[in-house]
Design an enzyme around this catalytic site. Structure first.
Site: not given
Length: 333
Positions: A180-181, A183, A216, A220, A225-226
């Protein structure tokens, strides 16, 4: 529900959309009676999750990526949860003698030339090992191959890499993994709700236009990914939007002045804003989820590791999981 869910983000430190965000989209001020929907959470000062605060299991855990801030945060969360933090991590660079301090433990950092030998010796010493990976996008697939080569269960929190190849590698090796990107448990729950809406009401936003902005920390390397996951839901809901339309903000000056990121969190934050506008511009929806700090991801990663350890011990038939599976196990309490 799709198993492709999840990514990075989460918490609004203020109760309303910040005026700084609004500067990024001046045409929004012309909208009539906009409807604003917030997804808010807590920042780094929030209480520890129940799973971390009262973990009844203990097992060896290796955090790969302790040289980075996210990896170190996960290592600290592992210690807080009472897990056995293995004093070893790996780096893409060979710098003999390098260490990272995590609480009272000194983590020895090993370069790529030592990786296979050191990893094999760790498995001999800690047969119930679980790995949590927070490295860099370019290392995702190589690291997954390493874990699968030795049959070690792992949590892949690193974003990027070739995700299709990642899943194939794990499937072929029949190894247990949480991939999962994202958590952050509350963010994952929000994403699950988005997927449910997309599946049950396809086309509900047909004709609407979409703006997406994500901020971000400057280092980064990849797109959030969100944001990609949420956009995928909006596309199922009938919105036309290409990923190259995402407005990425990585410049600290803009993050301070336009986005409203607190200065102390410039080095670790995830602010997201999604703005939908009706074809006649009389209706708008806004979804915002902002995170300051890294604790939400660190705590969720440890919950995922505990979940995975239990699946291995029970010899569960399913091998590949995501954070939705972790939440369904009861870890949203």
């Amino acid at each position: 529900m799709s198993s492709s869910l999840l990514p990075q983000s989460a918490v609004s430190p203020r109760g309303d959309l910040s005026p700084q965000w609004r500067l990024l989209s001046p045409q929004r001020s012309q909208l009539i009676r906009p409807i604003s929907i917030m997804c808010a959470q807590t920042t780094e000062s929030s209480q520890k999750s129940v799973a971390i605060a009262s973990s009844s299991v203990s097992f060896p855990i290796l955090v790969n990526g302790c040289t980075g801030k996210m990896g170190k945060a996960v290592a600290e969360a592992a210690v807080s949860a009472g897990l056995q933090l293995v004093p070893v991590s790996f780096s893409s660079q060979s710098r003999p003698g390098r260490t990272v301090q995590v609480g009272s433990k000194e983590i020895q950092i090993h370069g790529p030339t030592e990786r296979d030998y050191v990893f094999a010796s760790i498995i001999d010493e800690f047969p119930d090992l679980v790995v949590v990976d927070y490295t860099v996008p370019d290392a995702v697939n190589d690291n997954a191959e390493l874990y699968c080569k030795f049959g070690v269960p792992f949590v892949m929190g690193t974003t990027g890499g070739d995700r299709q190849l990642l899943y194939k590698t794990v499937q072929d090796a029949n190894v247990y993994a949480v991939i999962s990107p994202q958590m952050g448990k509350q963010v994952v729950a929000f994403l699950a709700a988005m997927e449910i809406m997309a599946e049950q009401f396809p086309g509900a936003f047909s004709g609407y236009s979409l703006q997406v902005m994500e901020s971000h920390q400057a280092n980064k390397l990849d797109t959030s990914g969100t944001a990609k996951a949420v956009i995928s839901c909006f596309q199922k809901l009938g919105v036309s939007f290409d990923l190259d339309q995402i407005q990425q903000i990585r410049d600290p000056k803009n993050q301070l002045e336009m986005v409203g990121v607190p200065e102390e969190h410039l080095s670790g934050h995830a602010f997201h804003l999604y703005h939908l506008t009706s074809p006649d511009q009389t209706v708008s929806f806004e979804f915002q989820h902002n995170v300051c700090g890294r604790s939400i991801y660190a705590e969720g990663s440890i919950d995922a590791a505990i979940f995975l350890f239990k699946k291995v011990q029970s010899k569960a038939d399913q091998r590949i999981y995501n954070m939705i599976d972790v939440l369904r196990e009861g870890n949203m309490r």
